[in-house]
Motif scaffolding. Structure first.
Motif, PDB file in Angstrom:
ATOM      1  N   MET A   1     -26.390  19.130   1.922  1.00  0.00           N
ATOM      2  CA  MET A   1     -26.958  18.817   3.229  1.00  0.00           C
ATOM      3  C   MET A   1     -28.318  18.130   3.084  1.00  0.00           C
ATOM      4  O   MET A   1     -28.625  17.176   3.806  1.00  0.00           O
ATOM      5  N   ALA A   2     -29.127  18.601   2.141  1.00  0.00           N
ATOM      6  CA  ALA A   2     -30.441  18.004   1.920  1.00  0.00           C
ATOM      7  C   ALA A   2     -30.316  16.546   1.486  1.00  0.00           C
ATOM      8  O   ALA A   2     -31.042  15.674   1.978  1.00  0.00           O
ATOM      9  N   SER A   3     -29.395  16.278   0.583  1.00  0.00           N
ATOM     10  CA  SER A   3     -29.192  14.908   0.098  1.00  0.00           C
ATOM     11  C   SER A   3     -28.714  13.998   1.221  1.00  0.00           C
ATOM     12  O   SER A   3     -29.182  12.860   1.357  1.00  0.00           O
ATOM     13  N   TRP A   4     -27.769  14.504   2.034  1.00  0.00           N
ATOM     14  CA  TRP A   4     -27.276  13.700   3.155  1.00  0.00           C
ATOM     15  C   TRP A   4     -28.379  13.416   4.167  1.00  0.00           C
ATOM     16  O   TRP A   4     -28.588  12.269   4.567  1.00  0.00           O
ATOM     17  N   ALA A   5     -29.104  14.454   4.585  1.00  0.00           N
ATOM     18  CA  ALA A   5     -30.153  14.285   5.592  1.00  0.00           C
ATOM     19  C   ALA A   5     -31.226  13.322   5.099  1.00  0.00           C
ATOM     20  O   ALA A   5     -31.711  12.467   5.858  1.00  0.00           O
ATOM     21  N   ALA A   6     -31.599  13.433   3.836  1.00  0.00           N
ATOM     22  CA  ALA A   6     -32.611  12.530   3.284  1.00  0.00           C
ATOM     23  C   ALA A   6     -32.116  11.092   3.242  1.00  0.00           C
ATOM     24  O   ALA A   6     -32.874  10.147   3.498  1.00  0.00           O
TER      25      ALA A   6
ATOM     26  N   LEU B   1     -32.273  16.965  11.133  1.00  0.00           N
ATOM     27  CA  LEU B   1     -30.856  16.712  10.887  1.00  0.00           C
ATOM     28  C   LEU B   1     -30.257  17.783   9.973  1.00  0.00           C
ATOM     29  O   LEU B   1     -29.096  18.173  10.135  1.00  0.00           O
ATOM     30  N   ALA B   2     -31.061  18.248   9.021  1.00  0.00           N
ATOM     31  CA  ALA B   2     -30.556  19.226   8.071  1.00  0.00           C
ATOM     32  C   ALA B   2     -30.416  20.620   8.684  1.00  0.00           C
ATOM     33  O   ALA B   2     -29.580  21.409   8.246  1.00  0.00           O
ATOM     34  N   THR B   3     -31.198  20.913   9.705  1.00  0.00           N
ATOM     35  CA  THR B   3     -31.247  22.289  10.219  1.00  0.00           C
ATOM     36  C   THR B   3     -30.738  22.441  11.646  1.00  0.00           C
ATOM     37  O   THR B   3     -30.533  23.575  12.098  1.00  0.00           O
TER      38      THR B   3
ATOM     39  N   ARG C   1     -27.677  16.524  14.821  1.00  0.00           N
ATOM     40  CA  ARG C   1     -26.606  15.776  14.158  1.00  0.00           C
ATOM     41  C   ARG C   1     -25.605  15.250  15.181  1.00  0.00           C
ATOM     42  O   ARG C   1     -25.113  14.122  15.063  1.00  0.00           O
ATOM     43  N   SER C   2     -25.320  16.059  16.195  1.00  0.00           N
ATOM     44  CA  SER C   2     -24.381  15.645  17.238  1.00  0.00           C
ATOM     45  C   SER C   2     -24.929  14.464  18.031  1.00  0.00           C
ATOM     46  O   SER C   2     -24.197  13.516  18.344  1.00  0.00           O
ATOM     47  N   ARG C   3     -26.237  14.508  18.348  1.00  0.00           N
ATOM     48  CA  ARG C   3     -26.851  13.396  19.091  1.00  0.00           C
ATOM     49  C   ARG C   3     -26.814  12.112  18.275  1.00  0.00           C
ATOM     50  O   ARG C   3     -26.569  11.033  18.803  1.00  0.00           O
TER      51      ARG C   3
END
Length: 402
Positions: free
Chosen positions: A205-210, A223-225, A230-232
């Motif tokens: 999740m951290a890699s994706w959000a970054a 986005l990570a938390t 993420r939905s928006r």
């Protein structure tokens, strides 16, 4: 990786070194020892792109200035002493953070702050004033700030944060009296590392959000938390390929505006009510006995002023939510444009690579560029206080036409 108060200052080793040296010089000044001229100054200007951590760096510097630990490491700011912890928590009595709750910082607020800044520190080593959005200072507020920066109190430090040192963001006269410190967009790996080590985010999740935050640390953390964030984002990024019919323009515009309104409402509701109740209590609202009528009149007037400020804050929150959506769209159309030109660059939205390829196959590079310009024009219109629904509908119409 930086430690102590600098742990959240991501991907800025040069800036941390400069600020650490200045904090050491500040300690020498407080101790009455000689210091190299210019090693520490009373006014700083932190600049950098959105998400680079301007205010975070300013707060860390403030903590380093107040740090009471004798056992500094390589860089001042232990992060463990009471001074460091209270500064980072926002409760230190000698560190004040000014952030506009509305669309700008008014002259009255700045004048009050200038008076406070003239006092000697009560608990710490320095009186520190952090202005997190100095680009939102009104002309009157800028003039009030300029006067105190020109003749600063002996133990007061001003830390201004703005996107750039361009005259549109900060006045030339204020800029000339500050030491400038430029921050860069932090790399994705550094953001991911902070998310994992300091916020407990799983590695994937951290890699994706970054990777999808365009170097914006706060955006990556949300986005990570936050599943709703993420939905928006998914809803916004469905717009480019979802405008098949003209009717889609108005449906998507309605969804976008309502989402921003809902986000603003969610942020404001609990806080607004708590502020009203606190003000009523302070003003003696609903009491009995002598002077009740006069007290209630005063309370009602104060409540009207509070409601006005709350409305302005809600407007800003809504505009900020819309701006975040527009930034996501800008990133998408930029990705399409680079794909159309076969440029070997990193995508802003790597998880939407399939949509990017589809759009690049359907649109010409000129069409992608026109769409990108339409989003930029919408941002400009919102900045000029055009009604959000009108600006969004005009933008989506242009995106539909291509």
């Amino acid at each position: 990786m930086s430690t102590g108060v600098w742990a959240e200052v991501v991907g800025q080793p040069e800036a941390v070194a400069v600020l650490g040296a200045a904090a050491r010089a500040a300690d020498e000044l407080v101790s009455g020892r000689p210091v190299t001229p210019g090693a520490m100054t009373h006014a700083w200007l932190f600049t950098g792109p959105p998400g680079s951590g301007r205010t975070t760096a300013a707060r860390a510097f403030a903590a380093a200035l107040q740090c009471s630990s004798a056992g500094w490491g390589d860089v001042p700011g232990c992060g463990e002493c009471q001074a460091c912890r209270t500064v980072l928590a926002g409760t230190h009595p000698d560190v004040r953070v000014v952030a506009p709750e509305g669309l700008s910082i008014a002259v009255a607020e700045m004048r009050a702050l200038v008076q406070i800044s003239a006092r000697r520190p009560t608990a710490g080593r320095w009186q520190v004033v952090i202005i997190s959005d100095a680009d939102r200072l009104t002309e009157g507020a800028s003039n009030a700030l300029l006067k105190v920066i020109e003749e600063p109190p002996e133990r007061t430090v001003f830390l201004l944060c703005a996107p750039s040192d361009h005259p549109e963001d900060i006045s030339v006269t204020i800029r000339s009296r500050c030491r400038a410190l430029s921050l860069r967009t932090p790399p994705a790996w550094a953001i991911a590392q902070v998310l994992q080590e300091h916020h407990g985010v799983p590695e994937d999740m951290a890699s994706w959000a970054a990777s999808v935050s365009a170097g914006h640390i706060g955006r990556a953390q949300r986005l990570a938390t936050d599943p709703e964030a993420r939905s928006r984002r998914e809803s916004v990024l469905s717009i480019p390929l979802g405008l098949r019919r003209l009717g889609d323009v108005f449906t998507k515009a309605d969804d976008l505006v309502k989402s921003a309104e809902a986000e603003a409402s969610a942020v404001s509701e609990t806080r607004d009510e708590a502020e009203k109740e606190a003000l009523k209590t302070a003003m003696g609202f609903g009491g009995t006995g002598r002077g009740v009528a006069a007290a209630e009149r005063g309370a009602k007037a104060a409540l009207r002023d509070l409601e006005k400020r709350q409305k302005s804050r809600a407007t800003r929150t809504q505009r900020d939510a819309l701006d975040l959506a527009l930034i996501d769209l800008i990133g998408f159309y930029r990705d399409v444009l680079t794909a159309s030109m076969r440029a070997e660059v990193t995508l802003n939205h790597p998880d939407r690579a399939a949509d990017v390829r589809t759009a690049a196959a359907e649109w010409s590079a000129d069409s992608a560029l026109r769409r990108l310009e339409a989003v930029l024009q919408c941002r400009e219109a919102l900045g000029q206080n055009v009604k959000p629904r009108i600006a969004i509908e005009a933008m989506l119409t242009s995106l539909h036409r291509g």
